[in-house]
Design an enzyme around this catalytic site. Structure first.
Site, PDB file in Angstrom:
ATOM      1  N   SER A   1      45.632  44.352  63.256  1.00  0.00           N
ATOM      2  CA  SER A   1      47.066  44.611  63.138  1.00  0.00           C
ATOM      3  C   SER A   1      47.754  44.375  64.466  1.00  0.00           C
ATOM      4  O   SER A   1      47.171  44.600  65.541  1.00  0.00           O
ATOM      5  CB  SER A   1      47.256  46.069  62.716  1.00  0.00           C
ATOM      6  OG  SER A   1      48.593  46.469  62.904  1.00  0.00           O
TER       7      SER A   1
ATOM      8  N   LYS B   1      41.873  50.369  64.601  1.00  0.00           N
ATOM      9  CA  LYS B   1      41.911  48.893  64.653  1.00  0.00           C
ATOM     10  C   LYS B   1      41.447  48.402  66.024  1.00  0.00           C
ATOM     11  O   LYS B   1      40.660  47.457  66.136  1.00  0.00           O
ATOM     12  CB  LYS B   1      43.322  48.374  64.357  1.00  0.00           C
ATOM     13  CG  LYS B   1      43.791  48.589  62.922  1.00  0.00           C
ATOM     14  CD  LYS B   1      42.971  47.771  61.934  1.00  0.00           C
ATOM     15  CE  LYS B   1      43.415  47.983  60.496  1.00  0.00           C
ATOM     16  NZ  LYS B   1      42.452  47.512  59.505  1.00  0.00           N
TER      17      LYS B   1
ATOM     18  N   TYR C   1      45.401  55.548  63.295  1.00  0.00           N
ATOM     19  CA  TYR C   1      45.221  54.297  62.542  1.00  0.00           C
ATOM     20  C   TYR C   1      45.118  53.116  63.513  1.00  0.00           C
ATOM     21  O   TYR C   1      44.200  52.296  63.422  1.00  0.00           O
ATOM     22  CB  TYR C   1      46.392  54.085  61.566  1.00  0.00           C
ATOM     23  CG  TYR C   1      46.483  52.665  61.051  1.00  0.00           C
ATOM     24  CD1 TYR C   1      45.594  52.210  60.081  1.00  0.00           C
ATOM     25  CD2 TYR C   1      47.433  51.772  61.558  1.00  0.00           C
ATOM     26  CE1 TYR C   1      45.662  50.892  59.625  1.00  0.00           C
ATOM     27  CE2 TYR C   1      47.503  50.469  61.106  1.00  0.00           C
ATOM     28  CZ  TYR C   1      46.621  50.024  60.140  1.00  0.00           C
ATOM     29  OH  TYR C   1      46.675  48.725  59.704  1.00  0.00           O
TER      30      TYR C   1
HETATM   31  P1  NAD Z   1      45.261  48.271  50.644  1.00  0.00           P
HETATM   32  O1  NAD Z   1      45.125  49.737  50.786  1.00  0.00           O
HETATM   33  O2  NAD Z   1      46.066  47.749  49.521  1.00  0.00           O
HETATM   34  O3  NAD Z   1      43.803  47.593  50.601  1.00  0.00           O
HETATM   35  C1  NAD Z   1      42.679  48.151  51.227  1.00  0.00           C
HETATM   36  C2  NAD Z   1      41.594  48.269  50.165  1.00  0.00           C
HETATM   37  O4  NAD Z   1      40.425  48.823  50.744  1.00  0.00           O
HETATM   38  C3  NAD Z   1      41.997  49.172  49.000  1.00  0.00           C
HETATM   39  O5  NAD Z   1      41.766  48.468  47.786  1.00  0.00           O
HETATM   40  C4  NAD Z   1      41.077  50.380  49.138  1.00  0.00           C
HETATM   41  O6  NAD Z   1      40.747  50.933  47.870  1.00  0.00           O
HETATM   42  C5  NAD Z   1      39.886  49.747  49.829  1.00  0.00           C
HETATM   43  N1  NAD Z   1      39.057  50.687  50.603  1.00  0.00           N
HETATM   44  C6  NAD Z   1      39.427  51.557  51.569  1.00  0.00           C
HETATM   45  N2  NAD Z   1      38.337  52.201  52.057  1.00  0.00           N
HETATM   46  C7  NAD Z   1      37.256  51.723  51.374  1.00  0.00           C
HETATM   47  C8  NAD Z   1      35.873  52.008  51.407  1.00  0.00           C
HETATM   48  N3  NAD Z   1      35.343  52.913  52.238  1.00  0.00           N
HETATM   49  N4  NAD Z   1      35.066  51.317  50.573  1.00  0.00           N
HETATM   50  C9  NAD Z   1      35.571  50.408  49.704  1.00  0.00           C
HETATM   51  N5  NAD Z   1      36.868  50.098  49.638  1.00  0.00           N
HETATM   52  C10 NAD Z   1      37.701  50.752  50.460  1.00  0.00           C
HETATM   53  O7  NAD Z   1      45.828  47.719  52.037  1.00  0.00           O
HETATM   54  P2  NAD Z   1      46.287  46.247  52.418  1.00  0.00           P
HETATM   55  O8  NAD Z   1      47.724  46.316  52.727  1.00  0.00           O
HETATM   56  O9  NAD Z   1      45.777  45.262  51.447  1.00  0.00           O
HETATM   57  O10 NAD Z   1      45.530  46.096  53.806  1.00  0.00           O
HETATM   58  C11 NAD Z   1      44.274  45.459  53.920  1.00  0.00           C
HETATM   59  C12 NAD Z   1      43.803  45.584  55.353  1.00  0.00           C
HETATM   60  O11 NAD Z   1      44.781  45.013  56.215  1.00  0.00           O
HETATM   61  C13 NAD Z   1      43.623  47.025  55.823  1.00  0.00           C
HETATM   62  O12 NAD Z   1      42.489  47.087  56.662  1.00  0.00           O
HETATM   63  C14 NAD Z   1      44.877  47.301  56.619  1.00  0.00           C
HETATM   64  O13 NAD Z   1      44.677  48.267  57.616  1.00  0.00           O
HETATM   65  C15 NAD Z   1      45.137  45.937  57.224  1.00  0.00           C
HETATM   66  N6  NAD Z   1      46.545  45.739  57.584  1.00  0.00           N
HETATM   67  C16 NAD Z   1      47.508  45.894  56.628  1.00  0.00           C
HETATM   68  C17 NAD Z   1      48.837  45.729  56.963  1.00  0.00           C
HETATM   69  C18 NAD Z   1      49.927  45.926  55.931  1.00  0.00           C
HETATM   70  O14 NAD Z   1      51.086  46.053  56.307  1.00  0.00           O
HETATM   71  N7  NAD Z   1      49.644  45.946  54.655  1.00  0.00           N
HETATM   72  C19 NAD Z   1      49.187  45.393  58.273  1.00  0.00           C
HETATM   73  C20 NAD Z   1      48.185  45.237  59.228  1.00  0.00           C
HETATM   74  C21 NAD Z   1      46.857  45.399  58.859  1.00  0.00           C
HETATM   75  C1  UD1 Z   2      53.904  49.995  60.259  1.00  0.00           C
HETATM   76  C2  UD1 Z   2      52.926  50.719  61.156  1.00  0.00           C
HETATM   77  C3  UD1 Z   2      52.006  49.733  61.819  1.00  0.00           C
HETATM   78  C4  UD1 Z   2      51.344  48.833  60.797  1.00  0.00           C
HETATM   79  C5  UD1 Z   2      52.464  48.157  59.989  1.00  0.00           C
HETATM   80  C6  UD1 Z   2      51.952  47.279  58.919  1.00  0.00           C
HETATM   81  C7  UD1 Z   2      54.212  52.700  61.870  1.00  0.00           C
HETATM   82  C8  UD1 Z   2      54.800  53.417  63.023  1.00  0.00           C
HETATM   83  N1  UD1 Z   2      53.651  51.511  62.137  1.00  0.00           N
HETATM   84  O1  UD1 Z   2      54.694  49.156  61.043  1.00  0.00           O
HETATM   85  O2  UD1 Z   2      51.011  50.429  62.536  1.00  0.00           O
HETATM   86  O3  UD1 Z   2      50.557  47.866  61.431  1.00  0.00           O
HETATM   87  O4  UD1 Z   2      53.243  49.175  59.358  1.00  0.00           O
HETATM   88  O5  UD1 Z   2      51.297  48.069  57.953  1.00  0.00           O
HETATM   89  O6  UD1 Z   2      54.227  53.183  60.749  1.00  0.00           O
HETATM   90  N2  UD1 Z   2      61.953  51.701  58.008  1.00  0.00           N
HETATM   91  C9  UD1 Z   2      63.108  52.364  57.636  1.00  0.00           C
HETATM   92  N3  UD1 Z   2      63.062  53.196  56.558  1.00  0.00           N
HETATM   93  C10 UD1 Z   2      61.931  53.401  55.816  1.00  0.00           C
HETATM   94  C11 UD1 Z   2      60.756  52.706  56.187  1.00  0.00           C
HETATM   95  C12 UD1 Z   2      60.795  51.874  57.299  1.00  0.00           C
HETATM   96  O7  UD1 Z   2      64.147  52.205  58.278  1.00  0.00           O
HETATM   97  O8  UD1 Z   2      61.965  54.182  54.851  1.00  0.00           O
HETATM   98  C13 UD1 Z   2      62.003  50.798  59.158  1.00  0.00           C
HETATM   99  C14 UD1 Z   2      61.071  51.190  60.295  1.00  0.00           C
HETATM  100  O9  UD1 Z   2      61.727  52.002  61.214  1.00  0.00           O
HETATM  101  C15 UD1 Z   2      60.709  49.831  60.886  1.00  0.00           C
HETATM  102  C16 UD1 Z   2      60.818  48.863  59.708  1.00  0.00           C
HETATM  103  O10 UD1 Z   2      61.566  49.530  58.709  1.00  0.00           O
HETATM  104  O11 UD1 Z   2      61.673  49.466  61.821  1.00  0.00           O
HETATM  105  C17 UD1 Z   2      59.479  48.467  59.164  1.00  0.00           C
HETATM  106  O12 UD1 Z   2      58.741  49.656  58.889  1.00  0.00           O
HETATM  107  P1  UD1 Z   2      57.306  49.636  58.225  1.00  0.00           P
HETATM  108  O13 UD1 Z   2      57.345  48.818  56.982  1.00  0.00           O
HETATM  109  O14 UD1 Z   2      56.850  51.049  58.098  1.00  0.00           O
HETATM  110  O15 UD1 Z   2      56.409  48.846  59.259  1.00  0.00           O
HETATM  111  P2  UD1 Z   2      56.209  49.105  60.839  1.00  0.00           P
HETATM  112  O16 UD1 Z   2      56.740  50.400  61.253  1.00  0.00           O
HETATM  113  O17 UD1 Z   2      56.675  47.905  61.556  1.00  0.00           O
END
Ligand code: NAD
Ligand code: UD1
Length: 341
Positions: free
Chosen positions: A125, A154, A150
């Site tokens: 991330s 990472k 969290y």
């Molecule tokens: P998500 O929660 O939809 O997907 C993660 C999946 O992992 C889920 O299906 C959950 O059931 C599974 N899981 C969790 N722990 C497990 C375990 N111990 N064994 C088996 N399955 C398990 O989340 P996502 O948005 O698809 O994110 C995927 C990855 O990307 C995550 O590692 C997340 O931290 C990372 N990531 C996501 C974002 C975002 O904004 N969505 C941003 C940066 C990084």
């Molecule tokens: C968040 C996580 C970050 C993670 C990323 C992707 C935090 C502090 N950071 O980032 O670690 O990698 O998600 O999963 O949570 N916002 C509003 N109202 C809301 C929700 C969000 O104004 O109800 C604003 C937030 O202030 C931010 C933007 O929308 O400026 C995006 O928010 P969000 O989707 O939660 O992502 P990040 O905070 O960028």
């Protein structure tokens, strides 16, 4: 064609990546404990692509189960999506986050070593850049000081991968630092399905638009940005998924650790999101301005040049596409996967 194991493959990013891998001709095996997802997403991946996915209900911390998966399938590369990702919850329950996220990584690396599988791509991330680094973020910058458990998981997992790759010259690791994935598959059949009150912006916006929540609170309008609201590098989840397909091709012919930002390089404000969502979808998103959220940075976005140069990957979708596809998914699935047709 190669076979790819998606750990956490039933989740938001995993399911979209499964579609793009299948479309590109790869075979896909998925393993998930469904702690934050449903097998329904994988059923729909099969429906979209017309191709089968071998799905295991498995905890990725379970070495014996992983060994069985590696025995039963000839896996060429693993993509590690499995993890807990709610920032606020990680502050309240840090041990749960460290236990789940770190252990999934250790179990995968251990069982891959035993099975002779050498290629892994990890969902990292942009949060690992911390608060100190200037924007845009570049892969050559040092990891920073994270603001929550969290983020620390990472950063720690990146370190674990780097150390494992140093010790085993045959290991090929790609760390993908995602920026802010939003949107959904254009079919509206798969998308983001948060449990309870969404933490992230776009699912909150779509739930207000569909009438499940009364209004959006915009966290702060006094930031030093063009309109006072925070700026982020929002990336369409299908572009992100295609980045994984490129990363698979790269990881298979490589060794050592390589880090890539997956972002567009262009930041948008929270107001931009609300305004674009209302305009392209013709719906209102009731909102108020509230206090800043602890830990939020005013602005962060990627320098996306390295992925363009080495992976031959560039984002193609616009903010309009992201808003349209997010709404299409929410409208068609007001309860996510919980009341499937
Ligand atoms: P998500 O929660 O939809 O997907 C993660 C999946 O992992 C889920 O299906 C959950 O059931 C599974 N899981 C969790 N722990 C497990 C375990 N111990 N064994 C088996 N399955 C398990 O989340 P996502 O948005 O698809 O994110 C995927 C990855 O990307 C995550 O590692 C997340 O931290 C990372 N990531 C996501 C974002 C975002 O904004 N969505 C941003 C940066 C990084
Ligand atoms: C968040 C996580 C970050 C993670 C990323 C992707 C935090 C502090 N950071 O980032 O670690 O990698 O998600 O999963 O949570 N916002 C509003 N109202 C809301 C929700 C969000 O104004 O109800 C604003 C937030 O202030 C931010 C933007 O929308 O400026 C995006 O928010 P969000 O989707 O939660 O992502 P990040 O905070 O960028």
């Amino acid at each position: 064609m190669a076979t790819i194991l998606l750990a956490g493959g039933a989740g938001y990013i995993g399911s979209h990546t499964a579609v793009e891998l299948l479309n590109a001709g790869y075979d896909v095996v998925a393993a998930d404990n469904f702690s934050n997802s449903s097998p329904e997403s994988i059923r729909r991946v099969e429906e979209i692509t017309g191709k089968p996915v071998k799905l295991y209900e498995a905890d990725i911390r379970d070495n014996a189960k992983l060994a069985q998966i590696f025995r039963e399938n000839s896996i060429d590369a693993v993509i590690h999506f499995a993890g807990l990702k709610a920032v606020g919850e990680s502050v309240a329950k840090p041990l749960k986050y460290y236990r789940n996220n770190i252990d999934t990584t250790l179990s995968l690396l251990e069982t891959m070593q035993e099975a002779g599988v050498r290629n892994i791509i990890f969902s990292s991330s942009a949060t690992v850049y911390g608060e100190e680094n200037p924007v845009p973020y570049l892969e050559t910058m040092q990891r920073g000081v994270c603001t929550n458990p969290y983020g620390w998981t990472k950063a720690m997992m990146e370190q674990i991968f780097e150390d494992a790759a140093k010790a085993d010259p045959m290991l090929s690791v790609i760390l993908l630092r995602y920026f802010n994935p939003i949107g959904a598959h254009p079919s509206g059949r798969i998308g983001e399905d948060p449990l309870g009150i969404p933490n992230n912006l776009m699912p909150y916006v779509t739930q207000v638009a569909v009438g499940k929540r009364e209004f959006l609170t915009i966290f702060g309008n006094d930031y030093p940005t063009k309109d006072g609201t925070c700026m982020r590098d929002y990336i369409h989840v299908v572009d992100l998924a295609k980045g994984h397909v490129k990363a698979v091709a790269y990881v298979l012919g490589h060794s050592g650790t390589e880090v890539f930002n997956l972002g567009t390089g262009t930041p948008y404000s929270v107001n931009d999101i609300v305004n674009t969502f209302e305009r392209v979808n013709g719906v209102k998103v009731a909102h108020v301005y509230g206090d800043r959220r602890a830990g939020d940075l005013p602005e962060f976005y990627a320098n996306a040049d390295k992925a363009a140069a080495l992976l031959d990957w560039k984002t193609e979708k616009t903010l309009e596409d992201m808003c349209r596809d997010a709404w299409n998914w929410q409208k068609q699935n007001p309860d996510g996967y919980r009341n499937p047709d």
